[in-house]
Design an enzyme around this catalytic site. Sequence first.
Site, PDB file in Angstrom:
ATOM      1  N   CYS A  84      10.910  -7.024  -0.453  1.00 22.66           N
ATOM      2  CA  CYS A  84      10.691  -6.646   0.944  1.00 22.66           C
ATOM      3  C   CYS A  84       9.247  -6.956   1.365  1.00 22.66           C
ATOM      4  CB  CYS A  84      11.062  -5.184   1.163  1.00 22.66           C
ATOM      5  SG  CYS A  84      11.263  -4.753   2.919  1.00 22.66           S
ATOM      6  N   HIS A 195      16.573  -5.586  -0.366  1.00 20.03           N
ATOM      7  CA  HIS A 195      16.319  -4.608  -1.427  1.00 20.03           C
ATOM      8  C   HIS A 195      17.408  -4.708  -2.486  1.00 20.03           C
ATOM      9  CE1 HIS A 195      13.034  -2.202   0.376  1.00 20.03           C
ATOM     10  NE2 HIS A 195      13.568  -2.594   1.515  1.00 20.03           N
ATOM     11  N   GLU A 197      17.535  -3.333  -5.333  1.00 25.01           N
ATOM     12  CA  GLU A 197      17.745  -2.026  -5.960  1.00 25.01           C
ATOM     13  C   GLU A 197      18.673  -1.133  -5.141  1.00 25.01           C
ATOM     14  OE1 GLU A 197      14.405  -1.207  -3.084  1.00 25.01           O
ATOM     15  OE2 GLU A 197      15.127  -2.900  -4.279  1.00 25.01           O
TER      16      GLU A 197
END
Length: 223
Positions: A84, A195, A197
Site C-alpha cells: 500500500c 493489501h 494480508e
Amino acid sequence: MSAAATRVGIVDYGMGNLYSVAKAVEHLGGKPIVSGRGSELAATDRIIFPGVGAFGDCMAALEARELGDFIRTAAQTRPFLGICLGMQMLMDSSTEHGEHAGLGLLPGRVIAFPEEALRTADGRRLKIPHMGWNELHQQMQHPLFAGVPQNAWFYFVHSFYVEPSAPGILAASSDYVLPFCAAVAADNLFALQCHPEKSGIAGLRLIGNFLDWDGDRGADHAI
C-alpha cells in the site's frame, strides 16, 4: 530457506498496518520481527514495508526514525515487499497534499485519481478513497504470482496511485475509474497497492511465495 526458518523484518515507523501483516507471516510459518530499529531489521532475512496514512507524514516519520537509508539499502540487498503506502513511498515523488520527495528506489510518481474521471455516465460520483475488492491483472510472470490466479480479487484502500515512468516495472494493474498500476517489481523488490494480508487465500499465497523467494526474479515477460 524454508518459510519456517525465515526471519521477516516488518518496518515499524508508527504508521503501518503491522498486526495484520505480522499475523499473516506467522500463520504461514515465518518469524515476524516488528521493529523500528535498523539494527534489528538488518538481522532479518527479508523485509516487509507496510504503510497507512498520508505520504508526507509517513516519509517524515520514516526519516525521524532514521530508517530511510536502511530501507534504501534493504530494498537492494534482500527480498523486499512493499504494501500500500509502502509501495508509494518507494517512488520518486508524490502529489498528495503538495509535492513530496519519496525514497527514489523506483522511477515514477504518486498521483490522485483525476476528478473528471470520478463521474459515471449517469452522473454519479465514485467514492474516494477507492475501498474494496478489485481484480489484480498480472502483467508479468513473477515468482510471487505462482499459484495466484490471473484476475484474482485483492483488497484495496487508497486515494492515490503509482504512475511508473519505467513501463518495465509494471507487475500488475487494476481498475477504478481507469486502469492503474497495482504492483511493481524490480530485481529483489516487489510492491503492491493492495493489501495481500487482507486478501484471503490469494493474498496469503502471495505472501507465502514471498517467504520462499530468494529475491532473484528470474525470467519475466509480459503476459
